[in-house]
Design a protein around this motif. Sequence first.
Motif, PDB file in Angstrom:
ATOM      1  N   ASP A  23       0.765  -1.111   0.103  1.00 48.24           N
ATOM      2  CA  ASP A  23      -0.149  -0.065   0.090  1.00 48.24           C
ATOM      3  C   ASP A  23       0.976   1.183   0.084  1.00 48.24           C
ATOM      4  O   ASP A  23       1.233   1.600   1.194  1.00 48.24           O
ATOM      5  CB  ASP A  23      -0.912  -0.017   1.396  1.00 48.24           C
ATOM      6  CG  ASP A  23      -2.006   1.071   1.315  1.00 48.24           C
ATOM      7  OD1 ASP A  23      -1.922   2.060   0.493  1.00 48.24           O
ATOM      8  OD2 ASP A  23      -2.423   1.386   2.294  1.00 48.24           O
ATOM      9  N   LEU A  34      -5.502   1.303   2.229  1.00 52.16           N
ATOM     10  CA  LEU A  34      -6.188   0.682   3.319  1.00 52.16           C
ATOM     11  C   LEU A  34      -6.828   1.655   4.071  1.00 52.16           C
ATOM     12  O   LEU A  34      -7.768   1.217   4.570  1.00 52.16           O
ATOM     13  CB  LEU A  34      -4.920  -0.105   3.876  1.00 52.16           C
ATOM     14  CG  LEU A  34      -4.730  -1.437   3.422  1.00 52.16           C
ATOM     15  CD1 LEU A  34      -3.373  -2.186   4.146  1.00 52.16           C
ATOM     16  CD2 LEU A  34      -5.822  -2.442   3.195  1.00 52.16           C
ATOM     17  N   ASN A  35      -6.049   2.715   4.499  1.00 49.08           N
ATOM     18  CA  ASN A  35      -6.763   3.483   5.412  1.00 49.08           C
ATOM     19  C   ASN A  35      -7.881   4.245   5.067  1.00 49.08           C
ATOM     20  O   ASN A  35      -8.998   4.529   5.622  1.00 49.08           O
ATOM     21  CB  ASN A  35      -5.639   4.911   5.935  1.00 49.08           C
ATOM     22  CG  ASN A  35      -6.127   5.509   7.036  1.00 49.08           C
ATOM     23  OD1 ASN A  35      -6.591   5.225   8.111  1.00 49.08           O
ATOM     24  ND2 ASN A  35      -6.054   7.048   6.842  1.00 49.08           N
ATOM     25  N   ASP A  36      -7.965   4.589   3.658  1.00 47.49           N
ATOM     26  CA  ASP A  36      -9.118   5.205   2.816  1.00 47.49           C
ATOM     27  C   ASP A  36     -10.129   4.202   3.027  1.00 47.49           C
ATOM     28  O   ASP A  36     -11.405   4.593   2.989  1.00 47.49           O
ATOM     29  CB  ASP A  36      -8.735   5.637   1.716  1.00 47.49           C
ATOM     30  CG  ASP A  36      -8.113   6.994   1.649  1.00 47.49           C
ATOM     31  OD1 ASP A  36      -8.017   7.602   2.611  1.00 47.49           O
ATOM     32  OD2 ASP A  36      -7.432   7.475   0.574  1.00 47.49           O
ATOM     33  N   HIS A  40     -10.718   1.803   5.120  1.00 47.41           N
ATOM     34  CA  HIS A  40     -11.130   1.636   6.607  1.00 47.41           C
ATOM     35  C   HIS A  40     -12.086   2.948   7.051  1.00 47.41           C
ATOM     36  O   HIS A  40     -13.175   2.948   7.734  1.00 47.41           O
ATOM     37  CB  HIS A  40      -9.950   1.713   7.512  1.00 47.41           C
ATOM     38  CG  HIS A  40     -10.344   1.507   8.990  1.00 47.41           C
ATOM     39  ND1 HIS A  40     -10.943   0.229   9.439  1.00 47.41           N
ATOM     40  CD2 HIS A  40     -10.215   2.547   9.917  1.00 47.41           C
ATOM     41  CE1 HIS A  40     -10.998   0.960  10.870  1.00 47.41           C
ATOM     42  NE2 HIS A  40     -10.694   2.080  11.328  1.00 47.41           N
ATOM     43  N   ASN A  41     -11.767   4.080   6.521  1.00 50.02           N
ATOM     44  CA  ASN A  41     -12.412   5.385   6.683  1.00 50.02           C
ATOM     45  C   ASN A  41     -13.556   5.624   5.621  1.00 50.02           C
ATOM     46  O   ASN A  41     -14.250   6.579   5.690  1.00 50.02           O
ATOM     47  CB  ASN A  41     -11.686   6.519   7.018  1.00 50.02           C
ATOM     48  CG  ASN A  41     -10.780   6.265   8.038  1.00 50.02           C
ATOM     49  OD1 ASN A  41     -11.029   6.193   9.220  1.00 50.02           O
ATOM     50  ND2 ASN A  41      -9.212   6.400   7.815  1.00 50.02           N
ATOM     51  N   ASP A  64      -1.862   4.829   1.024  1.00 53.48           N
ATOM     52  CA  ASP A  64      -2.493   4.660   1.794  1.00 53.48           C
ATOM     53  C   ASP A  64      -4.162   4.588   1.694  1.00 53.48           C
ATOM     54  O   ASP A  64      -5.211   4.977   2.365  1.00 53.48           O
ATOM     55  CB  ASP A  64      -2.533   6.287   2.678  1.00 53.48           C
ATOM     56  CG  ASP A  64      -2.957   6.280   4.211  1.00 53.48           C
ATOM     57  OD1 ASP A  64      -2.747   5.210   4.718  1.00 53.48           O
ATOM     58  OD2 ASP A  64      -3.431   7.338   4.781  1.00 53.48           O
TER      59      ASP A  64
END
Length: 394
Positions: A129, A134-136, A138-139, A132
Amino acid sequence: MELELPGYILDILNTLNEAGYAAYVVGGAVRSLLLKEEPKDYDICTDALPDEVEKLFDKTIPTGKKYGTITVMNDGYLVEVTTFRYDSPITDGRRPEYVTFGKTLEGDVDRRDFTINSLAYNPLTGIIDYKDGLNDIHNHIVRCAGDPAIRFKEDGLRVLRAIRFAVRYKFRIDKDTLEAMYNLTIKENALGGVSGERIHDELVKILSYDFSFLLYIEFEKVESILNYILDIDNQVHFTRNILSRQCSYIEKLAYFYKGEDVSLVEPKLRYLKFFNSEIKLIINSIKAYQYLVATYFKEDKNVIFKAKMSAYRYGEEATVNARNILIYDSSIDEHVNSLFLHSLVEPHTLNKLAIKGNDIKKIFKIEGKAVKQYLESALFYIFLGMMIGIICSN
């Protein structure tokens, strides 16, 4: 994190890895697996050159060899295997003029559209990744991978793809991404160079979703983008009232254009490459709405007459669409709605007649166009009888 890949994909990855090449599943397949969806297809990227990919597999198709893509046929499936690359500036709104093959995954990822589509996976390395993503995920955020203005200028269709991902997954659109989408569409006509076919396909997908979850600022800008693309001429436009409903894209488009002269609507739909069948149903739905909206529905017999007349003139499906639009606008109550449904029980189209073309051929010993003419006459007399019954019931 381990993702479950089908055997035919693992075979391709293993073949490339065992030959000394890096290889990863990339893009939408990784996103879908993380969101617990079944991917529609799998794309693989690698540092192997197209010629090298062709040598490793028995069955291949050079579908996009110029751009580094070889389609590998494995176990009955077609999988695109693309060499890491750097794209030249895109001048046609879709494809780069030329590509430069690269050797790193990170360089290849730099050209992708959104962070949620920039993830890569191989069972040996796990998820990689760089943006980012994965973070997007998740959010629940749709965000461009890199400068939004550059991403949308490379391919204007990405504006609609961003909207589709947002409404499909109920994700928020990143502020900078949304601002670039709006500015480049409204002020610079970013979709001007995109083919009508590609816009049509995205619109049909987008309009099948519910927009109710969008924040006010998001909805306002998305609404403006859709209104701009569909080219409305008056004050009737997409609103939260219609976009937030779970109804067909045909109904939403009929609602959008409901106040327009239908002679102006058809060229717009043709420009966006809607199919003839879609155009006919949208136009008839608008005509049925415009016919029905002028009715006050004060008397039951008037409701029945209007419903049957509309079904006969414009078709039952178009009349139901028009009725739904009237409901969305709170123009009819439950009693009138019930009368509408009851009125559409009788046949108003040829395919609803009990007598069929083969029956006509046998009875009257005729062929060709005359068969349809007989059926149309039968339908007309059924309709005429119903109308006389309504009038006489007074």
